[in-house]
Design a protein around this motif. Structure first.
Motif, mmCIF file in Angstrom:
data_model
loop_
_atom_site.group_PDB
_atom_site.id
_atom_site.type_symbol
_atom_site.label_atom_id
_atom_site.label_comp_id
_atom_site.label_asym_id
_atom_site.label_seq_id
_atom_site.Cartn_x
_atom_site.Cartn_y
_atom_site.Cartn_z
ATOM 1 N N VAL A 733 77.070 37.676 73.822
ATOM 2 C CA VAL A 733 76.811 38.843 74.671
ATOM 3 C C VAL A 733 76.260 39.948 73.776
ATOM 4 O O VAL A 733 76.946 40.395 72.840
ATOM 5 N N TRP A 734 75.024 40.396 74.041
ATOM 6 C CA TRP A 734 74.322 41.320 73.151
ATOM 7 C C TRP A 734 74.334 42.736 73.710
ATOM 8 O O TRP A 734 74.340 42.946 74.932
ATOM 9 N N ASP A 735 74.294 43.683 72.785
ATOM 10 C CA ASP A 735 74.208 45.087 73.193
ATOM 11 C C ASP A 735 72.806 45.449 73.656
ATOM 12 O O ASP A 735 72.638 46.261 74.578
ATOM 13 N N SER A 736 71.782 44.881 73.022
ATOM 14 C CA SER A 736 70.395 45.195 73.393
ATOM 15 C C SER A 736 69.488 44.043 72.981
ATOM 16 O O SER A 736 69.815 43.263 72.083
ATOM 17 N N ILE A 737 68.352 43.956 73.665
ATOM 18 C CA ILE A 737 67.356 42.932 73.367
ATOM 19 C C ILE A 737 65.987 43.610 73.339
ATOM 20 O O ILE A 737 65.614 44.314 74.291
ATOM 21 N N ASN A 738 65.234 43.417 72.266
ATOM 22 C CA ASN A 738 63.917 44.039 72.110
ATOM 23 C C ASN A 738 62.856 42.968 71.864
ATOM 24 O O ASN A 738 63.055 42.069 71.024
ATOM 25 N N ARG A 739 61.752 43.080 72.576
ATOM 26 C CA ARG A 739 60.655 42.123 72.453
ATOM 27 C C ARG A 739 59.403 42.804 71.908
ATOM 28 O O ARG A 739 59.030 43.882 72.363
ATOM 29 N N THR A 740 58.730 42.124 70.980
ATOM 30 C CA THR A 740 57.413 42.548 70.507
ATOM 31 C C THR A 740 56.524 41.313 70.409
ATOM 32 O O THR A 740 57.011 40.213 70.101
ATOM 33 N N PRO A 741 55.230 41.437 70.697
ATOM 34 C CA PRO A 741 54.349 40.262 70.634
ATOM 35 C C PRO A 741 54.289 39.675 69.225
ATOM 36 O O PRO A 741 54.151 40.414 68.235
ATOM 37 N N HIS A 742 54.424 38.376 69.127
ATOM 38 C CA HIS A 742 54.237 37.669 67.862
ATOM 39 C C HIS A 742 52.801 37.150 67.767
ATOM 40 O O HIS A 742 52.134 37.307 66.748
ATOM 41 N N ASP A 743 52.330 36.505 68.842
ATOM 42 C CA ASP A 743 50.926 36.098 68.981
ATOM 43 C C ASP A 743 50.675 35.903 70.470
ATOM 44 O O ASP A 743 51.466 36.377 71.311
ATOM 45 N N ALA A 744 49.594 35.208 70.826
ATOM 46 C CA ALA A 744 49.220 35.088 72.235
ATOM 47 C C ALA A 744 50.222 34.289 73.049
ATOM 48 O O ALA A 744 50.293 34.428 74.274
ATOM 49 N N MET A 745 51.039 33.434 72.394
ATOM 50 C CA MET A 745 51.952 32.553 73.110
ATOM 51 C C MET A 745 53.422 32.896 72.924
ATOM 52 O O MET A 745 54.269 32.464 73.716
ATOM 53 N N TYR A 746 53.745 33.659 71.896
ATOM 54 C CA TYR A 746 55.149 33.881 71.533
ATOM 55 C C TYR A 746 55.452 35.370 71.404
ATOM 56 O O TYR A 746 54.582 36.170 71.017
ATOM 57 N N ASP A 747 56.692 35.723 71.720
ATOM 58 C CA ASP A 747 57.237 37.045 71.410
ATOM 59 C C ASP A 747 58.265 36.910 70.290
ATOM 60 O O ASP A 747 58.949 35.883 70.179
ATOM 61 N N ALA A 748 58.363 37.953 69.467
ATOM 62 C CA ALA A 748 59.478 38.066 68.523
ATOM 63 C C ALA A 748 60.584 38.838 69.231
ATOM 64 O O ALA A 748 60.391 39.985 69.651
ATOM 65 N N VAL A 749 61.746 38.201 69.413
ATOM 66 C CA VAL A 749 62.835 38.784 70.203
ATOM 67 C C VAL A 749 64.003 39.079 69.258
ATOM 68 O O VAL A 749 64.562 38.172 68.631
ATOM 69 N N THR A 750 64.365 40.347 69.170
ATOM 70 C CA THR A 750 65.478 40.769 68.317
ATOM 71 C C THR A 750 66.648 41.217 69.193
ATOM 72 O O THR A 750 66.496 42.101 70.046
ATOM 73 N N ARG A 751 67.794 40.603 68.989
ATOM 74 C CA ARG A 751 69.008 40.934 69.726
ATOM 75 C C ARG A 751 69.972 41.661 68.771
ATOM 76 O O ARG A 751 70.083 41.295 67.600
ATOM 77 N N GLU A 752 70.674 42.663 69.305
ATOM 78 C CA GLU A 752 71.575 43.468 68.490
ATOM 79 C C GLU A 752 72.991 43.391 69.048
ATOM 80 O O GLU A 752 73.202 43.394 70.269
ATOM 81 N N LEU A 753 73.970 43.355 68.120
ATOM 82 C CA LEU A 753 75.378 43.316 68.517
ATOM 83 C C LEU A 753 76.206 44.071 67.485
ATOM 84 O O LEU A 753 76.191 43.744 66.288
ATOM 85 N N SER A 754 76.922 45.110 67.931
ATOM 86 C CA SER A 754 77.833 45.860 67.051
ATOM 87 C C SER A 754 79.195 45.178 67.072
ATOM 88 O O SER A 754 79.788 44.969 68.144
ATOM 89 N N THR A 755 79.713 44.838 65.908
ATOM 90 C CA THR A 755 80.999 44.148 65.832
ATOM 91 C C THR A 755 81.593 44.306 64.442
ATOM 92 O O THR A 755 80.871 44.440 63.446
ATOM 93 N N SER A 756 82.924 44.304 64.389
ATOM 94 C CA SER A 756 83.628 44.285 63.099
ATOM 95 C C SER A 756 84.329 42.958 62.888
ATOM 96 O O SER A 756 84.998 42.755 61.873
ATOM 97 N N ASP A 757 84.144 42.045 63.884
ATOM 98 C CA ASP A 757 84.777 40.730 63.805
ATOM 99 C C ASP A 757 83.941 39.774 62.964
ATOM 100 O O ASP A 757 82.726 39.950 62.791
#
Length: 770
Positions: A733-757
């Motif tokens: 379960v992620w706090d946020s998801i950010n997408r940026t184009p990688h090329d014409a077919m793919y996105d680079a998707v970065t997911r963020e999660l704050s945790t101390s576990d």
């Protein structure tokens, strides 16, 4: 019973159909409600309602009340045939609750009369594919056709298409009629393929007897019908023996007539693909040049493949053609052998074990012309209607037919700069048939209109071509295009800006030819050409007197896409001598006019070709052209999607180790993972972009590349667990998801999660692909 999209999966499917679901509503249409004049405009869009079903007539089908007024007993649909536009079809569709519906024929009354000038036909089509064809009896009044006599009428269709022609007999104009059309609405048809093998083992007779020349055989419910001068031979072993074959005798002059093989399903002629065929060929002993065995597959009159069998080698199995593609759908096999003066050498041309698969029709002809069929020496040649299917629109035009010498290839030449025509070809010295420099040399030819295409159908133009350039001038050689106008308003490509096609130029500043798809850009002043080919690669050397190109083959296609008003246009030019080819593929062209309306196929011979020297005729620009065909390609196999498209892109489809859970290049990465993470499955050094995780200030950043195609067929699963031993992985379960184009077919998707576990992460890719 409402209309649904027809879905065709995988490969071309059969023209045999099966109705599914419960029976629908039945209705009969008798044209008795009509009370008007057949020539009035509204009669060409007549509609009638029965039992809640609406019949809509359109095209060149009109209504007639038979002179007895509304409610009389003589109302009918009428197809007149005295105006050129009457060569266009009449059409009938049906609606249930305001939506187009499929239907089956319960009965239909047809009156026909072509008077030897044309053959009337009534066809049922399902989304463009011909399902059944009625060639009605002529000159006998109304004949009733039912499924009892023609079982294919039980196959669901979406439209009735009614063709007649143009008659010179005014008395014949009112004898083509349809009445008492009874239909039942039906569910979406399901198309299926059928296979059959024909081995001639059922035949038990003498090959020279008349019935053997019209031999038919049934296998798996499919009928093969033999015609022409192909006969059947039992091999001397009786029915069920091992030696039955088709036989092509060749010792009588009439044996020069080809043999033919056609396939029928449910009483209707079917298209088919040849999976394999056994052929024995013999030219005689000693061989004679008049014996030249060939087996050719034809689709709508166009040769799709040719087998030139090995001679004197017994029966040989062929799974590929000498030229063309044996897997191309066809309507007929034509078997030609020739004639031999030695009767003892005439019994070794045979066919056996014809293995076929029924498929949907693959093409529909707009125009087909081959000079070898029509050439008349010493006569001005034009592609005029009705003989040759084209009409000249009132421009000066200079053509001549024949070769430079007697016996040379018969082609059409357009060489406006020639000082005169050769004595052994063309016009034979007739005074009015000169063709000197300075004369007007432009003109446009048009065909009858082609129907509106449906999505994924393709317009294709092919022809053989040789060009003659002038060494010093630019020149616009030829335009070929599809125009909604079909008259002098669209006399050339770009005249209105709505034409779909191409123009071919010689450009001297770069010593090449240039081809454009931009209709509204004369001489490519704004839009660059889609294709440039050096003159030297066409066999032309401007440094010498060699201004004549090699023989070329040209193919142009325009595919109607599902995107509104958009076509994907391609062209390939092949040099037949050097085997070099040049192509451009899938150029998006927006053309709403051709997308939404019937179009005329047009040829424009440009008015700016250099005439060369008007006295000597030196260096006259121009061209020769032959084997011209414009067709609609039907029922294309669906474009590969997702992982299948990935395999096609890398040339892996059908190859060993190309499955989703296999490793084609042996780099330790599954093909599925290379697909999901932008790898190259044929290059061990390129495994793609693997998942990456970083941690900063208590925030986990997890980045992967993901396919953007919603039809990719795969799912990315990002999982986590606090304990690798005792607790299973579950979706993170992620706090946020950010997408940026990688090329014409793919996105680079970065997911963020704050945790101390303490957490462990992994990514899987799942699919239902094999």
């Amino acid at each position: 019973m409402k209309m649904k999209p027809l879905l065709l999966g995988g490969v071309l499917a059969s023209c045999a159909v099966i109705q599914t679901g419960a029976a629908g509503l039945s209705a009969t249409f008798d044209w008795e409600e009509f009370d008007g004049a057949w020539w009035e405009i509204n009669s060409f869009s007549y509609s009638e309602t029965n039992n809640g079903i609406v019949m809509n007539a359109s095209g060149r089908a009109t209504a007639v009340d038979g002179g007895d007024g509304a409610g009389g007993d003589n109302g009918a649909a009428l197809k007149v045939d005295y105006d050129p536009q009457d060569s266009s079809a009449g059409e009938f569709t049906f609606q249930e609750s305001g939506v187009d519906t499929y239907f089956v024929i319960d009965s239909i009354d047809i009156s026909a009369f072509g008077d030897g000038e044309y053959t009337p036909t009534v066809k049922g089509t399902a989304d463009g594919a011909v399902v059944w064809t009625i060639v009605p009896a002529e000159g006998v009044g109304f004949t009733t056709y039912t499924p009892a006599g023609m079982s294919s009428l039980t196959n669901p269709v979406s439209k009735i298409v009614w063709h007649t022609g143009i008659s010179t007999n005014a008395g014949a104009n009112y004898q083509n009629q349809i009445d008492n059309l009874s239909i039942t609405t039906a569910d979406e048809p399901v198309f299926q393929e059928d296979t059959a093998v024909f081995d001639w083992e059922e035949f038990d007779g003498n090959w020279w007897e008349v019935p053997s020349f019209s031999y038919s055989e049934t296998n798996n419910g499919i009928v093969m019908q033999v015609g022409g001068r192909a006969t059947a031979s039992s091999g001397g072993d009786g029915p069920g023996g091992a030696n039955g074959t088709a036989l092509k005798a060749a010792y009588e002059a009439n044996d020069q007539e080809p043999g033919t093989f056609e396939i029928y399903k449910d009483g209707s002629k079917s298209w088919f693909v040849v999976e394999s065929i056994d052929i024995e060929a013999n030219k005689g002993n000693p061989p004679e040049s008049s014996m030249n065995p060939t087996v050719t597959g034809y689709a709508a009159g166009l040769a799709q493949w040719v087998i030139e069998p090995v001679t004197n080698a017994g029966l040989v199995t062929y799974t590929a053609a000498t030229s063309g593609d044996l897997s191309a759908p066809i309507e007929k096999i034509v078997w030609e052998v020739g004639y031999h003066s030695n009767p003892n050498a005439t019994f070794n041309n045979k066919i056996d074990n014809l293995n076929i698969r029924t498929v949907l029709p693959a093409l529909e002809v707009v125009y087909n012309w081959n000079l070898g069929s029509f050439w008349t020496p010493h006569a001005l040649y034009s592609w005029n209607l009705p003989t040759y299917g084209m009409d000249l629109l009132n421009f000066d035009q200079y053509w001549w037919s024949g070769g430079d010498t007697a016996g040379s290839p018969t082609v059409i030449k357009h060489r406006p700069g020639l000082a005169d025509l050769p004595a052994d070809g063309g016009f034979g010295g007739i005074p009015s048939d000169t063709n000197v420099g300075g004369l007007a040399n432009r003109g446009v030819y048009v065909t009858d209109p082609a129907r509106v295409l449906v999505s994924n159908e393709t317009l294709r133009v092919t022809y053989d071509w040789k060009m003659f350039v002038n060494g010093s001038d630019d020149g616009r050689f030829i335009d070929m295009f599809f125009s909604t106008t079909g008259n002098q308003a669209a006399k050339r490509f770009g005249a209105t800006g709505t034409e779909l096609g191409f123009a071919w130029y010689q450009t001297m500043n770069s010593n090449d030819v240039a081809i454009t798809f931009a209709a509204d850009d004369d001489y490519m002043a704004i839009t660059p050409p889609v294709l440039r080919i050096p003159l030297s690669d066409l066999g032309i050397d401007l440094g010498t007197a060699d201004h004549e190109s090699d023989e070329l083959a040209v193919s142009y296609t325009a595919k109607k896409t599902a995107v509104a008003d958009t076509w994907l246009c391609s062209m390939m030019v092949s040099n037949k001598i050097t085997a070099m080819s040049y192509r451009v593929e899938d150029i998006a062209i927006v053309n709403a006019a051709a997308y939404n309306n019937p179009t005329y196929f047009c040829i424009y011979t440009a008015d700016d070709l250099s005439d060369g020297d008007a006295v000597s005729g030196a260096n006259p620009a121009g061209y020769e052209i032959d084997n011209l065909a414009a067709v609609i390609l039907l029922n294309p196999p669906p474009e590969p999607e997702g992982f299948d498209a990935f395999l096609e892109e890398y040339g892996m489809a059908g190859e060993p180790n190309s499955g989703a859970y296999e490793d084609f290049d042996g780099d330790g990465m599954l093909n599925l993972h290379e697909y999901g993470w932008a790898g190259n499955p044929t290059n061990p050094a390129d495994v793609g972009v693997l998942p990456e995780m970083t941690v900063s200030n208590g925030v986990v950043y997890y980045t992967i590349v993901e396919l953007t195609d919603p039809l990719s067929g795969i799912s990315y699963n990002l999982l986590t667990t606090p304990d690798l031993v005792n607790i299973d992985f579950t979706p993170a379960v992620w706090d946020s998801i950010n997408r940026t184009p990688h090329d014409a077919m793919y996105d680079a998707v970065t997911r963020e999660l704050s945790t101390s576990d303490r957490l462990f992460f992994k990514t899987t890719i799942t699919t239902n692909m094999p």
